[in-house]
Design an enzyme around this catalytic site. Structure first.
Site, short mmCIF file in Angstrom:
data_model
loop_
_atom_site.label_atom_id
_atom_site.label_comp_id
_atom_site.label_asym_id
_atom_site.label_seq_id
_atom_site.Cartn_x
_atom_site.Cartn_y
_atom_site.Cartn_z
N GLU A 78 0.33 -1.25 -0.02
CA GLU A 78 0.23 -0.16 0.11
C GLU A 78 1.31 1.13 0.29
O GLU A 78 0.30 2.51 0.12
CB GLU A 78 -1.01 0.09 1.48
CG GLU A 78 -2.21 -0.89 0.81
CD GLU A 78 -2.68 -1.36 2.17
OE1 GLU A 78 -2.34 -0.53 3.50
OE2 GLU A 78 -3.81 -1.72 2.73
N GLU A 109 7.65 -21.91 7.26
CA GLU A 109 8.05 -21.00 8.29
C GLU A 109 9.36 -21.82 9.52
O GLU A 109 9.76 -20.84 10.08
CB GLU A 109 7.65 -21.26 9.79
CG GLU A 109 6.23 -21.74 10.40
CD GLU A 109 5.50 -21.67 11.16
OE1 GLU A 109 5.65 -21.81 12.43
OE2 GLU A 109 4.68 -20.87 10.39
#
Length: 296
Positions: A78, A109
């Site tokens: 953004e 992960e």
């Protein structure tokens, strides 16, 4: 880890009336935001350090796995439309790769070597800012990436929800929001995720402010990509330059829809000189306005 603990208050949650369950979840979200209050100084210091380090070539690097990684990517993406921060100066390192944004990858992960390798493969260096996010604060991929980034001289920021976690120990700047156990045990997309999203918002926005990409509370580096934003951009030029709507529209057009340059053009400066002024002041409209005021 507190984020994984079962809260005995909610062991019968599935038997509660839906309205009460929603009320409880909302209370949890409000508590998650409150948990950030103690971290405002830490966030501010991290933002100031990041803005000072980025220079002309530094990149913002977002690292995470699962929910934490997705929130980090969302925040970073953004920054281009909102503040004009170049996509070329952003890196997104997600455990399991970008396809893990929409799918879960088993064991991704836990891949320490991948975390280290991703930092190396991206050429991370001293001018880069590496932001690692993990609710547990011990996700191996994220911790390894932060360790490697710090080893090569990058500025490192860790965001976690468990005190005393290794991620916060390894990062130069530690931001901790103790959100405690989740209403649905271990579902860190809830309270922990809400706190992470808010911290990322605060951190990245503060960085953009310190870089001079905000003027008078306005997104003056915003990318104009549709009619609504074009009207907003014209309004900014009109208000900041103190000109009428027609002058603002023409100035913005002459500036190729670059709002900061449009303001300068509306004040009677040529687009060429205006761009030179912005370049000389690293894009800070406030600094350019101060220069123009001295001319008057």
């Amino acid at each position: 880890m507190k984020t994984e603990a079962l809260d005995p208050r909610y062991v019968d949650l599935d038997l509660w009336p839906t309205e009460l369950a929603v009320e409880a979840m909302l209370e949890g979200q409000m508590a998650a935001i409150a948990a950030i209050q103690s971290q405002t100084i830490a966030i501010a210091r991290a933002a100031e350090a990041a803005a000072g380090r980025l220079g002309e070539t530094g990149r913002l690097v977002f690292v995470g796995a699962g929910t934490s990684g997705r929130l980090a990517v969302q925040d970073g993406t953004e920054l281009y439309p909102t503040y004009g921060w170049p996509m070329s100066r952003m890196v997104f390192l997600m455990a399991g790769g970008t396809s893990a944004l929409t799918e879960a990858y088993e064991g991704a992960e836990d891949d320490v070597e991948a975390g280290r390798a991703d930092i190396g493969n991206c050429g991370i260096g001293p001018s880069d800012i590496v932001i690692g996010v993990a609710a547990s604060g011990r996700t191996p991929y994220t911790v390894a990436a932060i360790e490697q980034a710090r080893a090569v001289g990058a500025l490192t920021i860790g965001i976690a929800n468990n005190p005393g976690s290794v991620l916060l120990e390894k990062a130069e700047h530690a931001i901790l929001a103790v959100t405690g156990s989740e209403i649905v045990a271990g579902s860190t997309r809830m309270k922990a995720g809400t706190a992470q999203k808010a911290i990322l918002n605060l951190l990245s926005t503060a960085i953009m402010i310190r870089l001079g990409l905000v003027y008078q509370g306005r997104m003056v580096a915003m990318r104009i990509s549709n009619e609504k934003l074009l009207q907003r951009g014209r309004g900014m030029v009109q208000d900041i330059a103190g000109v009428d709507a027609d002058v603002a529209a023409r100035a913005l057009e002459a500036a190729d829809n670059e709002i900061r340059l449009g303001v300068i053009v509306a004040l009677g400066v040529s687009a060429e000189e205006g761009q030179e002024l912005l370049d000389a002041h690293k894009g800070s409209l406030r600094e350019v306005m101060q220069v123009l005021e001295k001319r008057d």
